[in-house]
Design a protein around this motif. Sequence first.
Motif, PDB file in Angstrom:
ATOM      1  N   ASP A 133       0.843  -1.198   0.000  1.00  7.80           N
ATOM      2  CA  ASP A 133       0.000   0.000   0.000  1.00  7.80           C
ATOM      3  C   ASP A 133       0.874   1.243   0.000  1.00  7.80           C
ATOM      4  N   LEU A 134       0.513   2.208  -0.838  1.00  9.69           N
ATOM      5  CA  LEU A 134       1.220   3.483  -0.940  1.00  9.69           C
ATOM      6  C   LEU A 134       0.235   4.612  -0.696  1.00  9.69           C
ATOM      7  N   ASP A 135       0.622   5.587   0.126  1.00 11.40           N
ATOM      8  CA  ASP A 135      -0.286   6.677   0.478  1.00 11.40           C
ATOM      9  C   ASP A 135       0.488   7.994   0.521  1.00 11.40           C
ATOM     10  N   ILE A 136       0.101   8.936  -0.350  1.00 13.13           N
ATOM     11  CA  ILE A 136       0.745  10.250  -0.393  1.00 13.13           C
ATOM     12  C   ILE A 136      -0.125  11.242   0.360  1.00 13.13           C
ATOM     13  N   GLY A 137       0.363  11.723   1.485  1.00 16.83           N
ATOM     14  CA  GLY A 137      -0.333  12.756   2.229  1.00 16.83           C
ATOM     15  C   GLY A 137       0.232  14.122   1.919  1.00 16.83           C
ATOM     16  N   GLY A 138      -0.184  15.104   2.710  1.00 17.15           N
ATOM     17  CA  GLY A 138       0.334  16.438   2.513  1.00 17.15           C
ATOM     18  C   GLY A 138       1.744  16.598   3.056  1.00 17.15           C
ATOM     19  N   GLY A 139       2.024  15.921   4.194  1.00 15.03           N
ATOM     20  CA  GLY A 139       3.324  16.077   4.813  1.00 15.03           C
ATOM     21  C   GLY A 139       4.236  14.878   4.695  1.00 15.03           C
ATOM     22  N   SER A 140       3.663  13.690   4.437  1.00  9.26           N
ATOM     23  CA  SER A 140       4.488  12.477   4.419  1.00  9.26           C
ATOM     24  C   SER A 140       3.951  11.475   3.407  1.00  9.26           C
ATOM     25  N   PHE A 141       4.778  10.481   3.126  1.00  6.51           N
ATOM     26  CA  PHE A 141       4.445   9.405   2.197  1.00  6.51           C
ATOM     27  C   PHE A 141       4.607   8.097   2.955  1.00  6.51           C
ATOM     28  N   GLU A 142       3.522   7.309   3.014  1.00  8.63           N
ATOM     29  CA  GLU A 142       3.537   6.060   3.770  1.00  8.63           C
ATOM     30  C   GLU A 142       3.553   4.856   2.835  1.00  8.63           C
ATOM     31  N   MET A 143       4.270   3.807   3.277  1.00  3.61           N
ATOM     32  CA  MET A 143       4.363   2.546   2.551  1.00  3.61           C
ATOM     33  C   MET A 143       4.179   1.407   3.540  1.00  3.61           C
ATOM     34  N   ALA A 144       3.434   0.385   3.135  1.00  6.17           N
ATOM     35  CA  ALA A 144       3.227  -0.768   4.020  1.00  6.17           C
ATOM     36  C   ALA A 144       3.058  -2.012   3.163  1.00  6.17           C
ATOM     37  N   TYR A 145       3.625  -3.122   3.644  1.00  6.67           N
ATOM     38  CA  TYR A 145       3.557  -4.393   2.919  1.00  6.67           C
ATOM     39  C   TYR A 145       3.210  -5.500   3.906  1.00  6.67           C
ATOM     40  N   GLY A 146       2.385  -6.458   3.441  1.00  3.44           N
ATOM     41  CA  GLY A 146       2.112  -7.611   4.283  1.00  3.44           C
ATOM     42  C   GLY A 146       1.151  -8.588   3.655  1.00  3.44           C
ATOM     43  N   GLN A 147       1.066  -9.776   4.282  1.00  3.01           N
ATOM     44  CA  GLN A 147       0.155 -10.815   3.846  1.00  3.01           C
ATOM     45  C   GLN A 147      -1.018 -10.992   4.806  1.00  3.01           C
ATOM     46  N   ASP A 148      -0.935 -10.332   5.970  1.00  8.45           N
ATOM     47  CA  ASP A 148      -1.970 -10.480   6.983  1.00  8.45           C
ATOM     48  C   ASP A 148      -2.796  -9.195   7.082  1.00  8.45           C
ATOM     49  N   GLU A 149      -3.565  -9.052   8.175  1.00  7.19           N
ATOM     50  CA  GLU A 149      -4.386  -7.852   8.310  1.00  7.19           C
ATOM     51  C   GLU A 149      -3.548  -6.625   8.648  1.00  7.19           C
ATOM     52  N   LEU A 150      -2.494  -6.831   9.406  1.00 12.21           N
ATOM     53  CA  LEU A 150      -1.562  -5.752   9.694  1.00 12.21           C
ATOM     54  C   LEU A 150      -0.254  -6.009   8.953  1.00 12.21           C
TER      55      LEU A 150
END
Length: 336
Positions: A133-150
Amino acid sequence: MRLGVLDIGSNTVHLLLVDAHPGARPVPFASHKRPLSLVQFLDGDGNINDAGQNELIEFVLEAWEFAAKHKAADLLAFCTSAIREATNGPAVLARVKHETTVTLQELAGSEEASMTFFAVRRWYGWGAGPILDLDIGGGSFEMAYGQDELPELAMSVPLGASRLTRDWLREDPPTARSVKELRGYIRATLSPVVRNFESLGRANLVAGTSKTFRSLARIAGAAPSAAGPYVKRELFATDLGLWAQRISAMTIEDRLHLPGVSEARAPQLLAGALVAEAALELFRFPSMEICPWALREGLILRRLDQLVFDGPLEPAPHVGRLADTQSAARRAAEVS
């Protein structure tokens, strides 16, 4: 059951009310929002100035009243990078609590990425397999990877579209040199972070979960929001490259004529496109899907899960007090 999520972001402040219960999808009931770029209120020392604080407090009070008026049983209030990274962030949070009674929970970048990933997993389900998952906000850019719920790994970098526009793209339209320098900075910042994900495996699905990604996909030909959340929307790296070049030659006024671009988002559209382009290139994916759920939905779903174990919710203190006051006023009016 009606739940509210108050999101103090870097570009907008947004209250979303949903009707939901454990095991059910949250259905939007109403929302109240306004553009508020807190990073524009930073002084030379990185403090949010009094004008920015006053606007924030005014909106929190509006949101409180809106939630009480619509009988919200619970209100989750949180803030992200704009306050998290401000020099006087703790003092701002304390002032908000003192003047509104609302406690804003400060989310770390990794927590923001994790809760957004959680929403994406619930949207696509287990059948999607490993997700990036990739998410571009106003102040930061978040990235997360996984096979489970978290996620197995969740990271945040200071590559928000509003921040980059303020620091790197001051001209309108931007100069070719400033665009080139920003491209280099984005790749230099992202490259070592992306390497942390390489040992985790290849994702089956790359999801984009922010207004910036939705706007870019719409410009590139994806269905408008009026088509509903269940229409598949994709954003391709080839289209991103073309549109990044076109947007770099446009003035902010020109960008307003593009489909799906609001007045608040137009100035930072190019910075968002450059981050998105670099991310797909460095993660080596030709496209991504646009997910309609993101951080707010993740927090709501997590709260609903807690109800399975904790039982019914008591009203949030600030919502409950206002509702009691309104009820007492109505009873007094009826007696008179």
